[in-house]
Design a protein around this motif. Structure first.
Motif, mmCIF file in Angstrom:
data_model
loop_
_atom_site.group_PDB
_atom_site.id
_atom_site.type_symbol
_atom_site.label_atom_id
_atom_site.label_comp_id
_atom_site.label_asym_id
_atom_site.label_seq_id
_atom_site.Cartn_x
_atom_site.Cartn_y
_atom_site.Cartn_z
ATOM 1 N N LEU A 155 13.447 1.077 -21.613
ATOM 2 C CA LEU A 155 12.091 0.579 -21.849
ATOM 3 C C LEU A 155 11.558 0.956 -23.232
ATOM 4 O O LEU A 155 10.582 0.368 -23.699
ATOM 5 N N HIS A 156 12.194 1.924 -23.891
ATOM 6 C CA HIS A 156 11.763 2.271 -25.243
ATOM 7 C C HIS A 156 11.926 1.084 -26.194
ATOM 8 O O HIS A 156 11.182 0.952 -27.164
ATOM 9 N N ALA A 157 12.894 0.238 -25.917
ATOM 10 C CA ALA A 157 13.160 -0.912 -26.791
ATOM 11 C C ALA A 157 12.004 -1.904 -26.807
ATOM 12 O O ALA A 157 11.921 -2.744 -27.711
ATOM 13 N N TYR A 158 11.110 -1.817 -25.830
ATOM 14 C CA TYR A 158 9.970 -2.731 -25.762
ATOM 15 C C TYR A 158 8.716 -2.134 -26.402
ATOM 16 O O TYR A 158 7.624 -2.673 -26.250
ATOM 17 N N GLY A 159 8.888 -1.024 -27.099
ATOM 18 C CA GLY A 159 7.764 -0.416 -27.796
ATOM 19 C C GLY A 159 7.087 0.710 -27.050
ATOM 20 O O GLY A 159 6.061 1.227 -27.511
ATOM 21 N N VAL A 160 7.633 1.106 -25.912
ATOM 22 C CA VAL A 160 7.035 2.199 -25.135
ATOM 23 C C VAL A 160 7.609 3.527 -25.630
ATOM 24 O O VAL A 160 8.808 3.761 -25.540
ATOM 25 N N GLU A 161 6.742 4.376 -26.144
ATOM 26 C CA GLU A 161 7.183 5.661 -26.695
ATOM 27 C C GLU A 161 7.442 6.698 -25.606
ATOM 28 O O GLU A 161 8.414 7.451 -25.668
ATOM 29 N N ILE A 162 6.554 6.735 -24.607
ATOM 30 C CA ILE A 162 6.641 7.754 -23.556
ATOM 31 C C ILE A 162 6.646 7.076 -22.190
ATOM 32 O O ILE A 162 5.851 6.176 -21.919
ATOM 33 N N LEU A 163 7.552 7.526 -21.342
ATOM 34 C CA LEU A 163 7.654 7.032 -19.968
ATOM 35 C C LEU A 163 7.402 8.202 -19.030
ATOM 36 O O LEU A 163 8.165 9.167 -19.014
ATOM 37 N N GLY A 164 6.321 8.139 -18.281
ATOM 38 C CA GLY A 164 5.997 9.214 -17.349
ATOM 39 C C GLY A 164 6.014 8.701 -15.923
ATOM 40 O O GLY A 164 5.255 7.796 -15.572
ATOM 41 N N GLY A 165 6.900 9.250 -15.101
ATOM 42 C CA GLY A 165 7.027 8.765 -13.733
ATOM 43 C C GLY A 165 7.286 9.886 -12.747
ATOM 44 O O GLY A 165 7.369 11.061 -13.110
ATOM 45 N N LEU A 166 7.438 9.509 -11.502
ATOM 46 C CA LEU A 166 7.600 10.468 -10.412
ATOM 47 C C LEU A 166 9.040 10.481 -9.917
ATOM 48 O O LEU A 166 9.606 9.430 -9.607
ATOM 49 N N VAL A 167 9.616 11.673 -9.863
ATOM 50 C CA VAL A 167 10.913 11.870 -9.223
ATOM 51 C C VAL A 167 10.629 12.441 -7.835
ATOM 52 O O VAL A 167 10.107 13.550 -7.702
ATOM 53 N N ILE A 168 10.936 11.678 -6.816
ATOM 54 C CA ILE A 168 10.596 12.063 -5.445
ATOM 55 C C ILE A 168 11.640 13.033 -4.908
ATOM 56 O O ILE A 168 12.835 12.742 -4.901
ATOM 57 N N ARG A 169 11.178 14.191 -4.454
ATOM 58 C CA ARG A 169 12.072 15.204 -3.886
ATOM 59 C C ARG A 169 12.082 15.166 -2.358
ATOM 60 O O ARG A 169 13.041 15.601 -1.736
ATOM 61 N N ASP A 170 10.997 14.680 -1.779
ATOM 62 C CA ASP A 170 10.861 14.667 -0.322
ATOM 63 C C ASP A 170 10.467 13.258 0.129
ATOM 64 O O ASP A 170 9.304 13.006 0.462
ATOM 65 N N PRO A 171 11.417 12.319 0.126
ATOM 66 C CA PRO A 171 11.068 10.935 0.479
ATOM 67 C C PRO A 171 10.542 10.787 1.901
ATOM 68 O O PRO A 171 9.646 9.982 2.152
ATOM 69 N N LYS A 172 11.077 11.563 2.830
ATOM 70 C CA LYS A 172 10.596 11.472 4.210
ATOM 71 C C LYS A 172 9.142 11.911 4.301
ATOM 72 O O LYS A 172 8.308 11.243 4.924
ATOM 73 N N GLY A 173 8.835 13.039 3.668
ATOM 74 C CA GLY A 173 7.461 13.527 3.694
ATOM 75 C C GLY A 173 6.505 12.570 3.016
ATOM 76 O O GLY A 173 5.383 12.346 3.492
ATOM 77 N N LEU A 174 6.934 11.968 1.904
ATOM 78 C CA LEU A 174 6.081 11.018 1.199
ATOM 79 C C LEU A 174 5.849 9.776 2.048
ATOM 80 O O LEU A 174 4.727 9.264 2.124
ATOM 81 N N GLY A 175 6.897 9.299 2.703
ATOM 82 C CA GLY A 175 6.750 8.130 3.561
ATOM 83 C C GLY A 175 5.746 8.372 4.673
ATOM 84 O O GLY A 175 4.906 7.515 4.975
ATOM 85 N N GLU A 176 5.817 9.547 5.277
ATOM 86 C CA GLU A 176 4.876 9.883 6.347
ATOM 87 C C GLU A 176 3.454 9.979 5.807
ATOM 88 O O GLU A 176 2.495 9.543 6.460
ATOM 89 N N ALA A 177 3.317 10.539 4.603
ATOM 90 C CA ALA A 177 1.990 10.675 4.005
ATOM 91 C C ALA A 177 1.394 9.307 3.681
ATOM 92 O O ALA A 177 0.199 9.070 3.900
ATOM 93 N N ILE A 178 2.213 8.398 3.174
ATOM 94 C CA ILE A 178 1.723 7.055 2.850
ATOM 95 C C ILE A 178 1.281 6.336 4.120
ATOM 96 O O ILE A 178 0.234 5.681 4.150
ATOM 97 N N ARG A 179 2.064 6.475 5.179
ATOM 98 C CA ARG A 179 1.676 5.847 6.452
ATOM 99 C C ARG A 179 0.370 6.423 6.979
ATOM 100 O O ARG A 179 -0.388 5.740 7.673
ATOM 101 N N ALA A 180 0.108 7.691 6.637
ATOM 102 C CA ALA A 180 -1.126 8.336 7.085
ATOM 103 C C ALA A 180 -2.300 8.043 6.158
ATOM 104 O O ALA A 180 -3.410 8.521 6.398
ATOM 105 N N GLY A 181 -2.046 7.279 5.086
ATOM 106 C CA GLY A 181 -3.132 6.885 4.195
ATOM 107 C C GLY A 181 -3.270 7.710 2.934
ATOM 108 O O GLY A 181 -4.329 7.686 2.293
#
Length: 216
Positions: A155-181
């Motif tokens: 994505l740097h090739a499109y002019g984006v200098e910094i890419l900040g994102g989330l690396v999920i360590r607990d996908p099961k816990g996140l899925g349950e949290a999303i379902r809970a709102g």
């Protein structure tokens, strides 16, 4: 890895197609990112994130937006996020539903050209605003941040200098949290925000600014 994407409408519309999706490879799912159906596109972006935002990914801590905290010129933020007021002293914030002191999305045409830097929410990948934003902010420093950001140097090739994102360590816990709102600001409990910086970009200096007004 595991991936997220902003859903433009209720995910129930996809439930009937789950048997079809389960038979598909990650690459096939990622190809939905080119779909004009918003839910299919969100699924495709999530698949791309699952590929790139791996558990073993190496990056710098945080979403990287603090790198623009000492910019002398205007800093435009497309989509507020938690901690914004601590990272950027006087941003011009653009929101779909602007609060007092913020700007509506139509203001992108005026605010982005000529800005010193732009911090762009990763949800613009799904609503297809990102290409337009990159054109308007051409020549400015740009960061793409949020849990939906694919952490790939491509994505740097499109002019984006910094890419900040989330690396999920607990996908099961996140899925349950999303379902809970759970709200996006809570997703960090289930992973770690990392950012990638273009090789020719200078490292971020600590920003000690503290504001009394909260954004995001």
């Amino acid at each position: 890895g595991a991936g997220l994407a902003y859903l433009p409408r209720n995910a129930r519309d996809l439930i009937g197609r789950l048997p079809e999706f389960r038979k598909m490879s990650l690459k096939q799912l990622a190809e939905f990112s080119g779909s004009w159906d918003p839910l299919e596109m969100a699924l495709g972006v999530a698949a791309i994130n699952a590929h790139y935002n791996r558990f073993d990914l190496q990056g710098e801590m945080g979403n990287g937006a603090q790198a623009f905290g000492r910019e002398a010129g205007r800093v435009v933020v497309v989509g507020a996020f938690p901690g914004l007021s601590e990272m950027l002293p006087n941003p011009q914030v653009i929101e779909n539903d602007p609060r007092p002191g913020e700007y509506p999305t139509i203001a992108m045409d005026t605010l982005l050209p000529g800005c010193a830097a732009a911090v762009v929410a990763s949800s613009t990948l799904v609503n297809r605003n990102l290409p337009r934003i990159l054109r308007l902010a051409q020549g400015s420093r740009i960061a793409l941040v949020g849990p939906v950001t694919p952490l790939t140097p491509r994505l740097h090739a499109y002019g984006v200098e910094i890419l900040g994102g989330l690396v999920i360590r607990d996908p099961k816990g996140l899925g349950e949290a999303i379902r809970a709102g759970a709200l996006p600001r809570e997703f960090g409990r289930f992973g770690q925000y990392l950012h990638l910086r273009r090789e020719d970009a200078a490292p971020a200096r600590p920003c000690r600014f503290r504001a009394s007004r909260r954004n995001g």
